[in-house]
Design an enzyme around this catalytic site. Sequence first.
Site, PDB file in Angstrom:
ATOM      1  N   HIS A 184       5.636   2.255   2.168  1.00 25.84           N
ATOM      2  CA  HIS A 184       7.021   2.729   2.052  1.00 25.84           C
ATOM      3  C   HIS A 184       7.386   2.817   0.571  1.00 25.84           C
ATOM      4  O   HIS A 184       6.961   1.997  -0.230  1.00 25.84           O
ATOM      5  CB  HIS A 184       7.981   1.754   2.754  1.00 25.84           C
ATOM      6  N   ASP A 225       7.877   3.287  11.568  1.00 27.67           N
ATOM      7  CA  ASP A 225       7.157   4.230  12.431  1.00 27.67           C
ATOM      8  C   ASP A 225       5.904   3.644  13.064  1.00 27.67           C
ATOM      9  O   ASP A 225       5.269   4.302  13.889  1.00 27.67           O
ATOM     10  CB  ASP A 225       6.765   5.466  11.610  1.00 27.67           C
TER      11      ASP A 225
HETATM   12  C1  SDX Z   1       9.894   6.883   6.713  1.00 30.61           C
HETATM   13  O1  SDX Z   1      12.442   6.707   2.511  1.00 30.61           O
HETATM   14  C2  SDX Z   1      12.712   6.180   3.620  1.00 30.61           C
HETATM   15  O2  SDX Z   1      13.586   5.335   3.737  1.00 30.61           O
HETATM   16  C3  SDX Z   1      11.949   6.747   4.788  1.00 30.61           C
HETATM   17  C4  SDX Z   1      12.184   6.055   6.134  1.00 30.61           C
HETATM   18  C5  SDX Z   1      13.575   6.268   6.635  1.00 30.61           C
HETATM   19  O3  SDX Z   1      14.047   5.457   7.453  1.00 30.61           O
HETATM   20  O4  SDX Z   1      14.184   7.327   6.286  1.00 30.61           O
HETATM   21  O5  SDX Z   1      11.947   4.664   6.008  1.00 30.61           O
HETATM   22  C6  SDX Z   1      11.263   6.621   7.226  1.00 30.61           C
HETATM   23  O6  SDX Z   1       9.624   7.958   6.261  1.00 30.61           O
HETATM   24  C7  SDX Z   1       8.891   5.755   6.707  1.00 30.61           C
HETATM   25  C8  SDX Z   1       7.535   6.169   6.038  1.00 30.61           C
HETATM   26  C9  SDX Z   1       6.728   6.917   7.099  1.00 30.61           C
HETATM   27  N1  SDX Z   1       5.516   7.502   6.506  1.00 30.61           N
HETATM   28  C10 SDX Z   1       4.291   7.008   6.764  1.00 30.61           C
HETATM   29  O7  SDX Z   1       4.081   5.998   7.429  1.00 30.61           O
HETATM   30  C11 SDX Z   1       3.146   7.845   6.194  1.00 30.61           C
HETATM   31  C12 SDX Z   1       2.122   6.928   5.523  1.00 30.61           C
HETATM   32  N2  SDX Z   1       2.740   6.324   4.320  1.00 30.61           N
HETATM   33  C13 SDX Z   1       2.540   6.973   3.080  1.00 30.61           C
HETATM   34  O8  SDX Z   1       2.259   8.313   3.044  1.00 30.61           O
HETATM   35  C14 SDX Z   1       3.367   6.401   1.938  1.00 30.61           C
HETATM   36  O9  SDX Z   1       3.319   5.045   2.031  1.00 30.61           O
HETATM   37  C15 SDX Z   1       4.829   6.830   1.823  1.00 30.61           C
HETATM   38  C16 SDX Z   1       4.964   8.310   1.822  1.00 30.61           C
HETATM   39  C17 SDX Z   1       5.615   6.261   2.942  1.00 30.61           C
HETATM   40  C18 SDX Z   1       5.359   6.280   0.512  1.00 30.61           C
HETATM   41  O10 SDX Z   1       4.670   6.904  -0.486  1.00 30.61           O
HETATM   42  P1  SDX Z   1       5.002   6.615  -2.041  1.00 30.61           P
HETATM   43  O11 SDX Z   1       6.128   5.669  -2.192  1.00 30.61           O
HETATM   44  O12 SDX Z   1       5.101   7.916  -2.752  1.00 30.61           O
HETATM   45  O13 SDX Z   1       3.759   5.796  -2.492  1.00 30.61           O
HETATM   46  P2  SDX Z   1       2.417   6.444  -2.957  1.00 30.61           P
HETATM   47  O14 SDX Z   1       2.051   7.591  -2.065  1.00 30.61           O
HETATM   48  O15 SDX Z   1       2.505   6.681  -4.409  1.00 30.61           O
HETATM   49  O16 SDX Z   1       1.422   5.238  -2.617  1.00 30.61           O
HETATM   50  C19 SDX Z   1       1.251   4.187  -3.544  1.00 30.61           C
HETATM   51  C20 SDX Z   1      -0.217   3.808  -3.414  1.00 30.61           C
HETATM   52  C21 SDX Z   1      -1.157   5.019  -3.516  1.00 30.61           C
HETATM   53  O17 SDX Z   1      -2.388   4.557  -4.041  1.00 30.61           O
HETATM   54  P3  SDX Z   1      -2.673   4.825  -5.641  1.00 30.61           P
HETATM   55  O18 SDX Z   1      -2.498   6.304  -5.874  1.00 30.61           O
HETATM   56  O19 SDX Z   1      -1.629   3.991  -6.355  1.00 30.61           O
HETATM   57  O20 SDX Z   1      -4.076   4.308  -5.844  1.00 30.61           O
HETATM   58  O21 SDX Z   1      -0.446   3.270  -2.083  1.00 30.61           O
HETATM   59  C22 SDX Z   1      -1.360   4.109  -1.383  1.00 30.61           C
HETATM   60  C23 SDX Z   1      -1.384   5.448  -2.093  1.00 30.61           C
HETATM   61  O22 SDX Z   1      -2.654   6.077  -1.903  1.00 30.61           O
HETATM   62  N3  SDX Z   1      -0.816   4.255  -0.033  1.00 30.61           N
HETATM   63  C24 SDX Z   1      -1.524   4.197   1.087  1.00 30.61           C
HETATM   64  C25 SDX Z   1      -0.600   4.341   2.125  1.00 30.61           C
HETATM   65  N4  SDX Z   1       0.621   4.489   1.619  1.00 30.61           N
HETATM   66  C26 SDX Z   1       0.489   4.430   0.278  1.00 30.61           C
HETATM   67  N5  SDX Z   1      -2.850   4.021   1.309  1.00 30.61           N
HETATM   68  C27 SDX Z   1      -3.241   4.016   2.606  1.00 30.61           C
HETATM   69  N6  SDX Z   1      -2.403   4.145   3.666  1.00 30.61           N
HETATM   70  C28 SDX Z   1      -1.081   4.317   3.461  1.00 30.61           C
HETATM   71  N7  SDX Z   1      -0.255   4.444   4.495  1.00 30.61           N
END
Ligand code: SDX
Length: 428
Positions: free
Chosen positions: A306, A363
């Site tokens: 998140h 989720d």
């Molecule tokens: C919702 O914003 C909100 O409040 C949203 C929400 C709401 O109520 O409105 O809470 C609802 O959207 C919840 C999130 C649902 N999405 C997912 O579950 C999809 C999987 N999660 C990711 O795609 C990710 O965690 C996000 C999109 C939720 C957040 O992404 P960020 O904040 O942009 O973080 P990032 O992509 O920069 O990740 C940071 C690091 C990265 O690694 P590095 O590049 O630093 O090496 O963490 C890794 C990412 O690769 N990472 C993950 C991961 N999520 C982040 N690695 C593996 N699995 C994951 N799920």
Amino acid sequence: MTETTAKITLGDKSVESPILSGTVGPDVVDIRKFYGQTGAFTYDPGFTSTASCESKLTYIDGDEGVLLHRGYPIGELAEHSSFMEVAYLLLNGELPSADELTRFDNTITRHTMVHEQLATFYRGFRRDAHPMAILCGVVGALSAFYHDSTDINDPHQRMIASHRLIAKMPTIAAMAYKYSVGQPFVYPRNDLGYTHNFLRMTFGVPAEEYQVDPAVVRALDRIFILHADHEQNASTSTVRLAGSSGANPFACIAAGIACLWGPAHGGANEAALNMLREIGRPERIPEYIARAKDKDDPFRLMGFGHRVYKNYDPRATVMQKTVREVFAALQVNDPMFDVALQLEEMALNDDYFIEKKLFPNVDFYSGVILSAIGFPTTMFTVLFALARTVGWVAQWNEMISDPAQKIGRPRQLYTGPVQRSYVPVEKR
Ligand code: SDX
């Protein structure tokens, strides 16, 4: 707000920008004059360090895993409140008296029917159209039906549009499901509560009375509470940006629905259950955790991570408890729940997830419950949109009535070609 200043030096220029403090949470540096004073923009793609507005609706402490709606913790609201009461709280700022809640409930109930011509929009879709595509289209079409409540400068008209949106989303969502399964649309009933009415419109058929376990109604109502609002997330920011131009409120909500659909946002609940089903059994979990950690593999654990929560999403805690309640009420079990529990356990003990502070989010478990209740995975994000409509309209109202609000118009860091002259095709 207390005020101190932040000094920023840019070349030979040094500017002092006011630091503003809220009631709780991080301070903000007010940079509204920064470009005028320095000729430079700040740069923050994805808005990881940017506050886009002032708001009194929802507060999140991502490090502590805290979520408050108008000051009330999500766990207490999920335990003691109802979705209609939370809707009133978000819209009006205080918990309603019994009489206020009854009047609000009655107002919403009497807006649940949709214009009969709206039903014809469904006929234009293929039966296998994704319900989110249908929701986008039909909610956008609502903007053509209510010219009596779109003067956004009139608070009374804003509230009517807000009530219409909250009330009609369940009807429109249920119609999208009915259309996909080839069953007749079921009209809302004024003698049923909001969530019960929605379940009957979705799963009821004209051939028999609709029966549903009150525990299931309660569980879905609680799931709606968990999804009601969440600060300035991507879809809420979309609604605010669309609304900042003075656009029709129904069209603004349609824009929010489009943004929520993405798998990185609200589409993650559908993607998370599909992922659990693809994993299939606990023995395959290590393979998927390895893929999630592999930089060369685009696979991510859906329902994990998140932008704000670097701790357990408090909504996921309530969601996991609700799985057990629904399974007990329906006398069902789903091996995907066991896969989810073991996947969570392994991920939370893995250095990659610990270091990056990746926890289950709202989720991760919701799909298991929605599937047990009988919703197809394609309806999961529709339910998220149904519930988040409350937050979207509350945030939209707050934005429109904020005297400081202006049309949202970000700038950019330009890295394209400098000016050059046109070259006729024969000389290229
Ligand atoms: C919702 O914003 C909100 O409040 C949203 C929400 C709401 O109520 O409105 O809470 C609802 O959207 C919840 C999130 C649902 N999405 C997912 O579950 C999809 C999987 N999660 C990711 O795609 C990710 O965690 C996000 C999109 C939720 C957040 O992404 P960020 O904040 O942009 O973080 P990032 O992509 O920069 O990740 C940071 C690091 C990265 O690694 P590095 O590049 O630093 O090496 O963490 C890794 C990412 O690769 N990472 C993950 C991961 N999520 C982040 N690695 C593996 N699995 C994951 N799920």
